[in-house]
Design a protein around this motif. Structure first.
Motif, PDB file in Angstrom:
ATOM      1  N   GLY A   1      35.705  28.929  33.032  1.00 41.30           N
ATOM      2  CA  GLY A   1      34.398  29.419  33.449  1.00 41.30           C
ATOM      3  C   GLY A   1      33.896  28.848  34.758  1.00 41.30           C
ATOM      4  O   GLY A   1      32.713  28.976  35.084  1.00 41.30           O
ATOM      5  N   SER A   2      34.798  28.240  35.546  1.00 38.56           N
ATOM      6  CA  SER A   2      34.389  27.599  36.785  1.00 38.56           C
ATOM      7  C   SER A   2      34.266  28.575  37.951  1.00 38.56           C
ATOM      8  O   SER A   2      33.810  28.201  39.033  1.00 38.56           O
ATOM      9  N   GLY A   3      34.692  29.817  37.753  1.00 39.95           N
ATOM     10  CA  GLY A   3      34.594  30.784  38.838  1.00 39.95           C
ATOM     11  C   GLY A   3      35.560  31.932  38.630  1.00 39.95           C
ATOM     12  O   GLY A   3      36.126  32.113  37.545  1.00 39.95           O
ATOM     13  N   VAL A   4      35.770  32.703  39.682  1.00 40.44           N
ATOM     14  CA  VAL A   4      36.660  33.857  39.638  1.00 40.44           C
ATOM     15  C   VAL A   4      38.078  33.432  39.995  1.00 40.44           C
ATOM     16  O   VAL A   4      38.282  32.595  40.875  1.00 40.44           O
ATOM     17  N   GLU A   5      39.052  33.987  39.303  1.00 39.10           N
ATOM     18  CA  GLU A   5      40.455  33.669  39.563  1.00 39.10           C
ATOM     19  C   GLU A   5      40.884  34.283  40.894  1.00 39.10           C
ATOM     20  O   GLU A   5      40.789  35.496  41.093  1.00 39.10           O
ATOM     21  N   LEU A   6      41.353  33.439  41.829  1.00 42.00           N
ATOM     22  CA  LEU A   6      41.762  33.906  43.145  1.00 42.00           C
ATOM     23  C   LEU A   6      43.255  33.770  43.394  1.00 42.00           C
ATOM     24  O   LEU A   6      43.765  34.269  44.406  1.00 42.00           O
ATOM     25  N   ALA A   7      43.969  33.091  42.494  1.00 39.59           N
ATOM     26  CA  ALA A   7      45.409  32.887  42.679  1.00 39.59           C
ATOM     27  C   ALA A   7      46.149  34.211  42.497  1.00 39.59           C
ATOM     28  O   ALA A   7      45.919  34.950  41.531  1.00 39.59           O
ATOM     29  N   ASN A   8      47.038  34.508  43.448  1.00 38.45           N
ATOM     30  CA  ASN A   8      47.877  35.716  43.395  1.00 38.45           C
ATOM     31  C   ASN A   8      47.052  36.993  43.271  1.00 38.45           C
ATOM     32  O   ASN A   8      47.428  37.933  42.569  1.00 38.45           O
ATOM     33  N   VAL A   9      45.920  37.019  43.944  1.00 34.97           N
ATOM     34  CA  VAL A   9      45.041  38.184  43.940  1.00 34.97           C
ATOM     35  C   VAL A   9      44.996  38.769  45.347  1.00 34.97           C
ATOM     36  O   VAL A   9      44.910  38.040  46.332  1.00 34.97           O
ATOM     37  N   LYS A  10      45.048  40.086  45.453  1.00 32.76           N
ATOM     38  CA  LYS A  10      44.997  40.739  46.763  1.00 32.76           C
ATOM     39  C   LYS A  10      43.629  40.536  47.390  1.00 32.76           C
ATOM     40  O   LYS A  10      42.604  40.773  46.768  1.00 32.76           O
ATOM     41  N   MET A  11      43.635  40.092  48.640  1.00 32.42           N
ATOM     42  CA  MET A  11      42.403  39.880  49.387  1.00 32.42           C
ATOM     43  C   MET A  11      42.341  40.863  50.554  1.00 32.42           C
ATOM     44  O   MET A  11      43.378  41.300  51.060  1.00 32.42           O
ATOM     45  N   SER A  12      41.142  41.192  50.982  1.00 32.81           N
ATOM     46  CA  SER A  12      40.980  42.104  52.113  1.00 32.81           C
ATOM     47  C   SER A  12      39.621  41.859  52.765  1.00 32.81           C
ATOM     48  O   SER A  12      38.848  41.009  52.322  1.00 32.81           O
ATOM     49  N   MET A  13      39.336  42.632  53.814  1.00 34.04           N
ATOM     50  CA  MET A  13      38.052  42.498  54.490  1.00 34.04           C
ATOM     51  C   MET A  13      36.949  43.109  53.632  1.00 34.04           C
ATOM     52  O   MET A  13      37.132  44.152  53.013  1.00 34.04           O
ATOM     53  N   ASN A  14      35.818  42.454  53.594  1.00 34.96           N
ATOM     54  CA  ASN A  14      34.655  42.973  52.879  1.00 34.96           C
ATOM     55  C   ASN A  14      34.346  44.389  53.376  1.00 34.96           C
ATOM     56  O   ASN A  14      34.223  44.620  54.587  1.00 34.96           O
ATOM     57  N   PRO A  15      34.222  45.372  52.480  1.00 36.00           N
ATOM     58  CA  PRO A  15      34.026  46.769  52.905  1.00 36.00           C
ATOM     59  C   PRO A  15      32.827  46.983  53.827  1.00 36.00           C
ATOM     60  O   PRO A  15      32.895  47.781  54.769  1.00 36.00           O
ATOM     61  N   PHE A  16      31.722  46.297  53.599  1.00 40.70           N
ATOM     62  CA  PHE A  16      30.565  46.443  54.477  1.00 40.70           C
ATOM     63  C   PHE A  16      30.857  45.918  55.879  1.00 40.70           C
ATOM     64  O   PHE A  16      30.320  46.430  56.868  1.00 40.70           O
TER      65      PHE A  16
END
Length: 249
Positions: free
Chosen positions: A23-38
């Motif tokens: 519950g410490s946050g959102v899982e970011l390991a091995n997750v696709k990242m991209s530019m914020n749409p806005f």
């Protein structure tokens, strides 16, 4: 005129968010990242202004880890001229982001800042307003149309009652909404050219900004799972369930 466009590296909007087991946050390991749409919309708008001859240079700025350079390269491939990475591995809150951007503005002296109205990871919608307050510039938020004039910019804003148009004296800050434009895809030749465009790196310390957090996340939890619906055999059964179980009649 120089335009400054902040861009943020976030979890791709197509990815289903998962919360860490503790519950410490959102899982970011091995997750696709991209530019914020806005922010993509902000970059596109800056490029269109340059194509109309209203701007001479577009500078993309990102704050984050080394991988944020990829986000800047995306902006460069779309059409930005150069990039600045403020490298840090810690979470940066909106006020700290605004202070960093204030320092960069002092160095770059842009005539216009165009930025996304919010990031899809925290949905804070605070940085543009905080930046305007810190540097004393006029701001047009939730922009659905931007028109540059001689020393002014007219911003059509999406508000609760419909649309509102404000005229701002430059320099100014504009935050973009979804209906402002449709961002372009970067072509392969432009992606290759982006690798040769200048990308400078600095740090919050070098800019004299303290990144100490002012907020503490107590817990992150997924929303409750929606219960499955049921089929009813007749309208009478439906009315009975609405009355006796749902309590809406």
């Amino acid at each position: 005129m120089k335009i400054l466009v902040p861009v943020k590296r976030v979890v791709d909007y197509n990815v289903k968010i998962r919360v860490r087991p503790d519950g410490s946050g959102v899982e970011l390991a091995n997750v696709k990242m991209s530019m914020n749409p806005f922010d993509e919309i902000a970059v596109e708008e800056a490029i269109r202004l340059k194509e109309k001859g209203k701007a001479t240079e577009i500078v993309a700025v990102s704050i984050g880890p080394a991988q944020s350079a990829e986000t800047i390269r995306t902006a460069l491939a779309m059409g930005a001229d150069r990039g600045i990475l403020v490298r840090t591995d810690q979470t940066v809150e909106p006020l700290a982001v605004a202070k960093i951007l204030k320092a960069i503005i002092a160095n770059e002296n842009p005539g216009l800042v165009i930025m996304g109205k919010q990031a899809i990871d925290d949905d804070a919608n605070q940085t543009g307003q905080m930046l305007g307050a810190l540097i004393g510039w006029a701001q047009g938020t939730f922009a659905s149309k931007v028109e540059l004039g001689e020393g002014t910019v007219d911003v059509t804003r999406e508000v609760d009652g419909g649309l509102q148009t404000v005229s701002l004296k430059l320099p100014a800050i504009v935050t973009t909404d979804l209906r402002l434009n449709e961002p372009r895809y970067a072509s392969l030749p432009n992606i290759m050219k982006a690798k040769k465009k200048p990308l400078d790196e600095t740090s919050a310390e070098a800019l004299g900004v303290d990144l100490s957090p002012r907020l503490k996340v107590i817990k992150t939890a997924e929303p409750p799972v929606r219960q499955a619906g049921v089929k009813v055999g007749s309208i009478a059964d439906l009315v009975a369930k609405l009355k006796n179980e749902a309590g809406v009649l």
